[in-house]
Enzyme design. Structure first.
Site, PDB file in Angstrom:
ATOM      1  CG  ASP A 448      32.351 -70.131 -58.602  1.00  0.00           C
ATOM      2  OD1 ASP A 448      32.111 -69.237 -57.776  1.00  0.00           O
ATOM      3  OD2 ASP A 448      33.481 -70.318 -59.101  1.00  0.00           O
ATOM      4  CD  GLU A 501      30.210 -65.668 -58.194  1.00  0.00           C
ATOM      5  OE1 GLU A 501      30.912 -64.874 -57.554  1.00  0.00           O
ATOM      6  OE2 GLU A 501      30.675 -66.641 -58.799  1.00  0.00           O
TER       7      GLU A 501
END
Length: 767
Positions: A448, A501
């Site tokens: 993330d 990401e």
């Protein structure tokens, strides 16, 4: 076991009561190797036949008895020196204390002071038990934690000191084990600035003086083995350099209490895995080169009320019916605040306890593997919350976070940033990635917020960030960490996938570390997501003026190994659901959604779709409300579900749609410039002669166009999003088109094709 006494907090002296020479650095026992006696004042002359216990320094006795001694094992337990065996134990408020050795020798101990007792044995006792009696109470018999050798080896300490212990979870944390022939639990924690560490919990009535840990090395690893304890809640009580005791959950705990409770739990796995066939196949294959369509989901709101174990049957059945190759779980590491969706982690090694035990999660993953479904989990190494009982300011100083707020705080989320330049912090994180891959058989990690880690000035104004050693904004230490984590994960677990990401144009995210890249296997294509959503949200009558938005992704489609994400971030915060982004009436919304999904599955790259979008949930996702399953009772939404199932079925069967996602060999334009018609047409190729034509009509009207094909023959409609079975109008080519040997647009064959309104066709030539 529970202590029969619970002294009032006032009996624990304040820092002002502690003499200056009792800091860990100045404690005499610190200079004595573990297992030997500290400096003792032995009477000058004693009869050889009647040895007596040595006199002890009163301040050191008080420190050991109160659990603030940095090396309690050097004073407590059994010690033989110069032929004299002395046993010392802490039993405050006891009336009498004896120890019974392995040979049944009973030694009566005398009270020295502050609750510390000692006595002299005729010979080394080996194993022994302590029996203490109390006025008005039954005797209390227990083993002595201070008679055991360290459970952390010199090699473990060395590897952690170097930041290279790849299975750190087997060393730090709490572990039920047999040690020196006795079953109990070992506790080990890294607290480099601590002056003392105690374990408190159900094992001692939350009174830590009986279980002070010893400092094993200069790096700050503390340890104790507590015999007879195999379960229960616990925390660490840490004496900070400021002389204040603070309570902290175990950073390496493998299980935690259910929020809002925050204690760690002793645990051990009893799950027997049944996914050997899956793991063998995974190790022999390359997920990057195969079909990958991912169903992203939030465990707590998929079907609210179901835990890991209860989720297994319905989730396996559902994902199997849809045909997705993988499930991606939003973060499942321990997070006390459910509203963070798991992106503010306090327990990196503990599975989220809200949904069950770690073994319950293992069961769920095992079942998915047995059904042929891979498992990806979101991983959040970029930042962590400031909860005072967790990682922040762990031992009274910055340990896991960078000490300078210009590096150590993340203003966007009000969180702390890991100190990626510290070798032990890096070890903690790299080992954590391996922990999920090894202990839970996870097939991949989606990392993330990578962009927040790569730039030192991320979300910071001038003057709020520190440049790197070269004066730049690149976070060189975080870059090095990501490279190490990726390279180590791929080295130890061939067949897994690491996904970034990353929302900027940072070069080489999915390039090997040997070539200077970050070493990820895949990168989320955020540009594709934004451009295509902007395009399809426009009324079809205006799309011809925005043709570049739908085709721009092909200019950079092979610059990285891309995954195309329609994630949870696109259906929250007032953005509405995926189907509600589409313009027009209800029929047009559904047609647009079907076309968008087919275009996505046909586009180079892997696919990810967030739960609810597979059947066109009208409302945006709410963690509290969960998915609206009643929508599937409506035929038109079941038809969207059926389309996604067909997409996955054809996609997995057609090698041309995934074999060359990451290079131009798998792609060829048919017509990318038909802006006036709002048509995009391209060919996907397998590299061994098979091709699938993807023809998309984004206008609201049927379009008849001539397209060039690589060879003449019958091209069958393997997919038509406008088919009646999917809720469409049934416009098409009666199942196939015939390409003749009529050159067109530089190709040897061509055919007239009728494209349905707001529809996508997949055509394949079959002999």
């Amino acid at each position: 076991m529970t202590s029969p006494f619970t002294p009032a907090p006032a009996e624990d002296p304040t820092p002002a009561d502690v003499p200056v020479d009792l800091t860990v650095e100045q404690t005499p026992a610190e200079q004595t190797p573990v297992g030997q006696t500290p400096a003792e004042q032995t009477p000058a002359a004693q009869p050889a036949s009647a040895p007596t216990a040595p006199d002890l320094d009163d301040a050191e006795v008080a420190a050991a008895a109160e659990g603030r001694h940095g090396h309690p094992h050097a004073l407590l337990g059994e010690h033989t020196r110069d032929g004299v065996t002395v046993v010392r134990v802490v039993r405050p408020l006891a009336a009498t204390v004896t120890v019974t050795g392995a040979s049944s020798e009973v030694v009566t101990l005398e009270h020295v002071g502050h609750g510390l007792w000692q006595g002299v044995a005729d010979a080394p006792l080996g194993g022994y038990e302590i029996e203490a009696s109390y006025e008005g109470g039954a005797p209390w018999v227990a083993d002595d934690p201070y008679r055991f050798s360290p459970t952390v080896s010199e090699l473990d300490l060395y590897l952690f000191g170097e930041g290279r212990h790849e299975q750190l979870w087997n060393v730090l944390g709490s572990h039920v084990r047999e040690h020196d022939g006795v079953t109990g639990t070992s506790f080990a924690v890294w607290a480099p600035h601590a002056h003392a560490v105690r374990v408190i919990g159900e094992l001692n009535g939350w009174y830590g003086a009986l279980h002070a840990l010893r400092r094993l090395d200069g790096n700050g690893v503390w340890e104790i083995f507590v015999p007879g304890v195999t379960e229960g809640a616990y925390k660490y009580e840490i004496l900070t350099p400021d002389g204040v005791w603070v309570e902290r959950a175990d950073p390496m705990a493998r299980r935690s209490e259910v929020p809002p409770a925050t204690a760690s739990l002793i645990t051990r796995s009893e799950h027997t895995w049944s996914d050997d066939a899956w793991l063998e196949k995974r190790a022999a294959s390359d997920q990057h080169a195969g079909p990958m369509s991912v169903y992203e989901m939030h465990v707590g709101s998929w079907r609210p009320g179901l835990g890991y174990r209860e989720l297994a049957d319905p989730l396996v059945d559902y994902v199997t019916a849809l045909g997705f190759t993988h499930v991606e779980f939003m973060p499942l590491a321990q997070h006390p605040f459910g509203g963070s969706w798991g992106y503010q982690v306090t327990g990196y090694y503990a599975a989220q306890s809200t949904y069950g035990s770690p073994d319950d999660l293992r069961y769920l993953i095992d079942r998915l593997h047995q059904a042929g479904i891979g498992v990806i989990m979101d991983w959040v190494p970029g930042h962590f919350p400031k909860d005072e009982w967790a990682l922040g300011n762990f031992d009274g100083r910055a340990v896991y976070e960078h000490s300078d707020p210009r590096r150590g705080e993340q203003p966007d989320w009000g969180t702390l940033v890991f100190n990626f330049g510290d070798s032990q912090v890096r070890n903690f994180l790299v080992a954590n990635a391996l922990y999920w891959l090894e202990e839970f058989h996870i097939d991949g990690l989606r990392v993330d917020a990578v962009a927040s880690m790569l730039y030192l000035d991320y979300s910071r104004n001038d003057g709020e960030w520190l440049p790197n050693e070269h004066g730049g904004r690149e976070a060189t230490e975080a870059i090095s960490f990501l490279q190490e984590a990726n390279a180590t994960a791929y080295k130890r677990h061939p067949g897994i996938v690491m996904i970034a990401e990353e929302s900027t144009s940072w070069p080489g995210v999915s390039r090997p570390t040997s070539e200077g890249g970050l070493g990820f296997g895949l990168k989320w294509n955020m540009g594709w997501m934004h451009d295509t959503l902007d395009y399809v949200e426009k009324d079809p009558i205006h799309r011809s003026y925005h043709h570049g938005e739908i085709t721009f992704s092909f200019h950079y489609a092979w610059s990285e190994n891309f995954m195309l994400p329609i994630s949870h971030d696109e259906v929250v915060y007032g953005k509405g659901s995926l189907i509600e982004k589409m313009p027009g009436d209800d029929w047009q919304k559904r047609a647009n959604l079907r076309a968008y999904l087919a275009y996505m599955w046909g586009h180079p790259g892997k696919q990810l779709l967030f739960m609810g979008s597979e059947y066109g949930q009208p409302t945006e996702w709410s963690q509290e409300a969960g998915l609206d399953w009643s929508v599937l009772d409506r035929h038109e939404h079941q038809q969207i579900f059926d389309l996604v199932s067909k997409l996955n079925s054809v996609y997995r069967a057609e090698k041309a749609l995934w074999a060359h996602d990451f290079d131009t060999e798998g792609f060829e334009w048919i017509d990318g410039g038909a802006a006036q018609q709002s048509v995009v047409a391209f060919m996907r190729k397998s590299g061994d002669g098979e091709s699938v034509a993807v023809l998309a009509n984004w206008s609201g009207q049927p379009v008849q166009m001539r397209f060039g094909f690589p060879e003449a023959g019958t091209w069958h409609e393997v997919l038509n999003t406008d088919a009646v079975e999917f809720g469409g109008s049934g416009v098409g080519n009666y199942g196939s088109v015939v390409a003749t040997d009529s050159p067109w647009a530089g190709r040897p064959a061509s055919a007239d094709v009728l494209l349905p309104p707001l529809g996508v066709l997949w055509l394949k030539r079959r002999p």
